[in-house]
Design a protein around this motif. Sequence first.
Motif, PDB file in Angstrom:
ATOM      1  N   THR A   6      33.614   5.358 -11.814  1.00 40.17           N
ATOM      2  CA  THR A   6      33.815   6.572 -10.606  1.00 40.17           C
ATOM      3  C   THR A   6      33.726   5.581  -9.331  1.00 40.17           C
ATOM      4  O   THR A   6      33.095   4.572  -9.339  1.00 40.17           O
ATOM      5  CB  THR A   6      32.743   7.599 -10.536  1.00 40.17           C
ATOM      6  N   SER A   8      32.477   7.069  -6.793  1.00 44.72           N
ATOM      7  CA  SER A   8      31.611   7.780  -5.832  1.00 44.72           C
ATOM      8  C   SER A   8      30.460   7.089  -5.075  1.00 44.72           C
ATOM      9  O   SER A   8      30.102   7.362  -3.838  1.00 44.72           O
ATOM     10  CB  SER A   8      30.947   8.940  -6.498  1.00 44.72           C
ATOM     11  N   ARG A  16      35.051  12.475  -5.303  1.00 43.69           N
ATOM     12  CA  ARG A  16      35.025  13.008  -6.857  1.00 43.69           C
ATOM     13  C   ARG A  16      36.119  12.318  -7.640  1.00 43.69           C
ATOM     14  O   ARG A  16      36.735  13.224  -8.328  1.00 43.69           O
ATOM     15  CB  ARG A  16      34.963  14.345  -6.485  1.00 43.69           C
ATOM     16  N   ILE A  17      36.352  11.126  -7.449  1.00 44.96           N
ATOM     17  CA  ILE A  17      37.576  10.493  -8.452  1.00 44.96           C
ATOM     18  C   ILE A  17      36.960   9.664  -9.377  1.00 44.96           C
ATOM     19  O   ILE A  17      36.149   8.618  -8.900  1.00 44.96           O
ATOM     20  CB  ILE A  17      38.592   9.974  -7.514  1.00 44.96           C
ATOM     21  N   ARG A  19      37.554   7.039 -13.377  1.00 43.28           N
ATOM     22  CA  ARG A  19      38.445   6.855 -14.003  1.00 43.28           C
ATOM     23  C   ARG A  19      38.112   6.448 -15.433  1.00 43.28           C
ATOM     24  O   ARG A  19      37.040   6.461 -15.887  1.00 43.28           O
ATOM     25  CB  ARG A  19      38.772   5.170 -13.695  1.00 43.28           C
ATOM     26  N   LYS A  34      41.715  16.931 -20.451  1.00 38.78           N
ATOM     27  CA  LYS A  34      41.531  16.824 -18.979  1.00 38.78           C
ATOM     28  C   LYS A  34      42.043  18.009 -18.266  1.00 38.78           C
ATOM     29  O   LYS A  34      41.609  18.759 -17.416  1.00 38.78           O
ATOM     30  CB  LYS A  34      41.524  15.585 -18.317  1.00 38.78           C
ATOM     31  N   ASP A  38      39.524  20.810 -16.514  1.00 37.72           N
ATOM     32  CA  ASP A  38      39.130  20.964 -15.149  1.00 37.72           C
ATOM     33  C   ASP A  38      40.354  21.443 -14.079  1.00 37.72           C
ATOM     34  O   ASP A  38      41.553  21.511 -14.709  1.00 37.72           O
ATOM     35  CB  ASP A  38      38.438  19.589 -14.694  1.00 37.72           C
ATOM     36  N   GLY A  40      41.633  19.479 -12.051  1.00 38.64           N
ATOM     37  CA  GLY A  40      42.463  18.347 -11.707  1.00 38.64           C
ATOM     38  C   GLY A  40      41.666  17.676 -10.392  1.00 38.64           C
ATOM     39  O   GLY A  40      40.832  18.214  -9.900  1.00 38.64           O
ATOM     40  N   SER A  41      42.523  16.631 -10.015  1.00 35.25           N
ATOM     41  CA  SER A  41      41.941  15.773  -8.893  1.00 35.25           C
ATOM     42  C   SER A  41      42.798  15.875  -7.958  1.00 35.25           C
ATOM     43  O   SER A  41      44.162  15.667  -8.068  1.00 35.25           O
ATOM     44  CB  SER A  41      41.540  14.340  -9.208  1.00 35.25           C
ATOM     45  N   THR A  43      45.873  15.315  -5.645  1.00 39.03           N
ATOM     46  CA  THR A  43      46.931  14.253  -5.618  1.00 39.03           C
ATOM     47  C   THR A  43      46.874  13.079  -4.458  1.00 39.03           C
ATOM     48  O   THR A  43      46.820  12.031  -4.749  1.00 39.03           O
ATOM     49  CB  THR A  43      47.938  14.824  -5.920  1.00 39.03           C
ATOM     50  N   ASP A  45      44.134  12.200  -2.532  1.00 37.00           N
ATOM     51  CA  ASP A  45      42.921  11.377  -2.728  1.00 37.00           C
ATOM     52  C   ASP A  45      43.378  10.195  -3.710  1.00 37.00           C
ATOM     53  O   ASP A  45      43.148   9.021  -3.410  1.00 37.00           O
ATOM     54  CB  ASP A  45      41.714  12.410  -3.049  1.00 37.00           C
ATOM     55  N   GLN A  46      43.875  10.640  -4.721  1.00 38.90           N
ATOM     56  CA  GLN A  46      44.284   9.682  -5.812  1.00 38.90           C
ATOM     57  C   GLN A  46      45.071   8.462  -5.207  1.00 38.90           C
ATOM     58  O   GLN A  46      45.153   7.642  -5.532  1.00 38.90           O
ATOM     59  CB  GLN A  46      44.828  10.167  -6.906  1.00 38.90           C
TER      60      GLN A  46
END
Length: 168
Positions: A6, A8, A16-17, A19, A34, A38, A40-41, A43, A45-46
Amino acid sequence: MISIGTVSKSLAPALRIGRLLCPPGLVEPVARHKQVSDRGSPTLDQLALARLIESGRFDRHLRRSRATYTARRTALIDALATHAPGVTVTGLAAGFHAVAHLPAGTDEHHVITAARERSVGLYGMSGCRASHIDAPAQLVLGFGNVGERTITEGIATIGDLLTCRPRG
């Protein structure tokens, strides 16, 4: 082999991203899991993180951070060796804190209270235990958000509290 990580601690907890590196045969089932487990993360931020990594700025940030935290950890070790010799310290291999093991019979709460009276904040390990027992007396010494000079001055201020033996 699977590797999970992570950003973090190394970048920002709010991102909160994380790998996950896994064998090619697991990519599809992991991605499917995934997707259904959840929301998702984000986009954007990614994409921002990907750009930071691709540009090399993330690596520079990590190198700079490692140097900063190594210097802080060293300041803590040196200050304890100078002002509280004999205090055993563990937990330095990872993270941004250490655990100081106080002499047998030391009252953890008394040390914390006395340190705070000297304007030095300490936290006892008893607060981290499920049972909240205060023996053995141990302190959590955080150095992640405290500068080297402050660490050195703080330990100098309370060194006598860490090494004093109880009356008996």
